[in-house]
Design an enzyme around this catalytic site. Structure first.
Site, PDB file in Angstrom:
ATOM      1  N   ASP A  11      46.855  40.751  47.471  1.00  0.00           N
ATOM      2  CA  ASP A  11      48.183  40.536  46.893  1.00  0.00           C
ATOM      3  C   ASP A  11      49.062  39.867  47.948  1.00  0.00           C
ATOM      4  O   ASP A  11      49.347  40.459  48.987  1.00  0.00           O
ATOM      5  CB  ASP A  11      48.765  41.895  46.475  1.00  0.00           C
ATOM      6  CG  ASP A  11      49.924  41.755  45.522  1.00  0.00           C
ATOM      7  OD1 ASP A  11      50.351  40.612  45.261  1.00  0.00           O
ATOM      8  OD2 ASP A  11      50.407  42.797  45.040  1.00  0.00           O
ATOM      9  N   ASP A 105      49.236  34.580  42.852  1.00  0.00           N
ATOM     10  CA  ASP A 105      49.328  35.265  44.148  1.00  0.00           C
ATOM     11  C   ASP A 105      48.521  36.565  44.223  1.00  0.00           C
ATOM     12  O   ASP A 105      48.779  37.406  45.062  1.00  0.00           O
ATOM     13  CB  ASP A 105      50.794  35.554  44.477  1.00  0.00           C
ATOM     14  CG  ASP A 105      51.411  36.578  43.541  1.00  0.00           C
ATOM     15  OD1 ASP A 105      50.821  36.857  42.489  1.00  0.00           O
ATOM     16  OD2 ASP A 105      52.485  37.098  43.878  1.00  0.00           O
ATOM     17  N   GLU A 106      47.533  36.709  43.330  1.00  0.00           N
ATOM     18  CA  GLU A 106      46.849  37.989  43.257  1.00  0.00           C
ATOM     19  C   GLU A 106      45.427  37.797  42.739  1.00  0.00           C
ATOM     20  O   GLU A 106      45.216  37.025  41.800  1.00  0.00           O
ATOM     21  CB  GLU A 106      47.640  38.844  42.268  1.00  0.00           C
ATOM     22  CG  GLU A 106      47.435  40.305  42.379  1.00  0.00           C
ATOM     23  CD  GLU A 106      48.219  41.012  41.285  1.00  0.00           C
ATOM     24  OE1 GLU A 106      47.590  41.666  40.462  1.00  0.00           O
ATOM     25  OE2 GLU A 106      49.456  40.872  41.270  1.00  0.00           O
TER      26      GLU A 106
END
Length: 351
Positions: A11, A105-106
């Site tokens: 993350d 973003d993960e």
DNA sequence: TCTGGGGTCCTAGGACCC
DNA sequence: TCTGGGGTCCTAGGACCC
């Protein structure tokens, strides 16, 4: 330590803000927010840790963020850079095992095959920082559910490892809201049973839980116990819906203006369909009134469509059949019921 | 004080068919 | 005159996520 399954959740920390800081190092140390106009109806997408000290959070109205932190600096999204950085991170991760991308973003990475998963977790976090300059937090546990919680446990730049057998104990003191899939509504329902922590949900008599949650009760309790057998799925599959929507700075009742907006949105939706080689059977129009109440109205067509003109014509027909002339704060156009067009294959079969 | 934009998944009711 | 059960498709709304 023997890991039968080792699932890493990565993350990125304050991703949009930290990308801005890569290109604008002079802003480092300032309270920054990436998001919409604080004088309009924007919200915060990402806040720097300096801004968070003032209580600024993502999804908060920008105007409220400005009130909490009068010196906050608002910057826009740099989408090309965000895409570039995201790709860089994902490419790097994919070298370690099957990758399931959850957003820009993960992501989850299945590193069960690694000889030393714990070493790999630290290595990946360092490699991301070294190669992209961006901070990330990682969680390593035997499953997706607990890894997701673990990566959030020690932000920023954390590396939380929960070994096989420790999952339930790790979750027990945390709020049920920490579990992916338990939102405000479910938490409210649980509070009626006097359940606030994962440990309480893990321990409660299942028959009591069933009264409120029916067949979902079992899954809910399993989650609180840190049990999750879902595999990392590295095939994203085909999109199920595509949409565009727009919130006006001032509420709109001018039909021509609304039609112009729908035309723009239909054009973008059409482009996106064509780029993915898909056609749509359903067109959806979304409206939001001044009081924030929101409706969708849809129409399904026999023959799949992808042109801007067809999407627009359908959307406008739906709109006119349902709009009473009242002011709107948002309008949206979308498509669903998507499939690959069949034309080419049929020609091949016939020849 | 006001509440973005882009998604996924689930549920429930009604139409329609056998 | 009374009135089954099951399946599929469509519509609409809601919870939730980043």
């Amino acid at each position: 330590m023997f890991w039968k399954r080792a699932i890493l959740h990565v993350d990125m920390d304050a991703f949009f803000v930290n990308i801005h800081l890569l290109d604008h190092p002079e802003d480092r140390g300032l309270p920054i927010a990436v998001g919409g106009n604080p004088n309009g109806r924007g919200v915060v997408a990402s806040a720097s840790y300096e801004a968070r000290q003032f209580g600024v959070r993502s999804a908060m109205p920008s105007s409220q963020a400005l009130r909490l932190c009068p010196t906050i600096k608002f910057v826009g999204h740099n989408w090309p850079r965000i895409g570039e950085c995201s790709r860089q991170v994902m490419d790097l991760l994919a070298a370690y095992g099957p990758l399931e991308k959850m957003s820009v973003d993960e992501a989850y990475v299945d590193i069960s095959e690694a000889a030393d998963p714990e070493g790999v977790a630290f290595k990946i976090r360092a490699q991301i920082k070294r190669e992209t300059g961006l901070p990330a937090s990682v969680g390593l546990t035997p499953n997706k559910l607990v890894s997701k919680v673990a990566s959030d446990f020690d932000k920023p730049e954390g590396c939380t490892i929960i070994r096989p057998g420790e999952e339930r104990l790790f979750l027990a003191p945390l709020s049920v809201r920490a579990i992916h899939g338990i939102g405000p509504r479910t938490a409210e329902q649980l509070a009626l049973l006097n359940i606030y922590k994962c440990g309480e949900l893990a321990d409660i008599d299942l028959s009591q839980l069933r009264l409120k949650f029916g067949k979902n009760a079992e899954l809910l309790q399993e989650r609180a116990r840190g049990i999750d057998h879902r595999p990392v799925n590295d095939d994203p599959g085909q999109a199920k819906s595509i949409s565009q929507e727009w919130t006006f700075n001032d509420d709109i009742e001018d039909e021509n203006y609304l039609f112009d907006m729908m035309e723009k949105m239909a054009g973008q939706v059409s482009e996106s369909l064509k780029k993915r080689n898909l056609v749509a059977h359903t067109v959806v129009v979304k409206y939001r009134w001044v009081d924030f109440s929101t409706f969708t109205r849809q129409r399904t067509v026999e023959v799949g469509i992808d042109s801007a003109a067809e999407i627009l014509a359908t959307a406008q027909a739906v709109f006119q059949a349902n709009w009473n002339g009242e002011k709107l704060r948002l309008i949206g156009v979308g498509v669903s019921n998507l499939e690959r067009p069949l034309g080419r294959q049929l020609t091949l079969f016939n020849s």
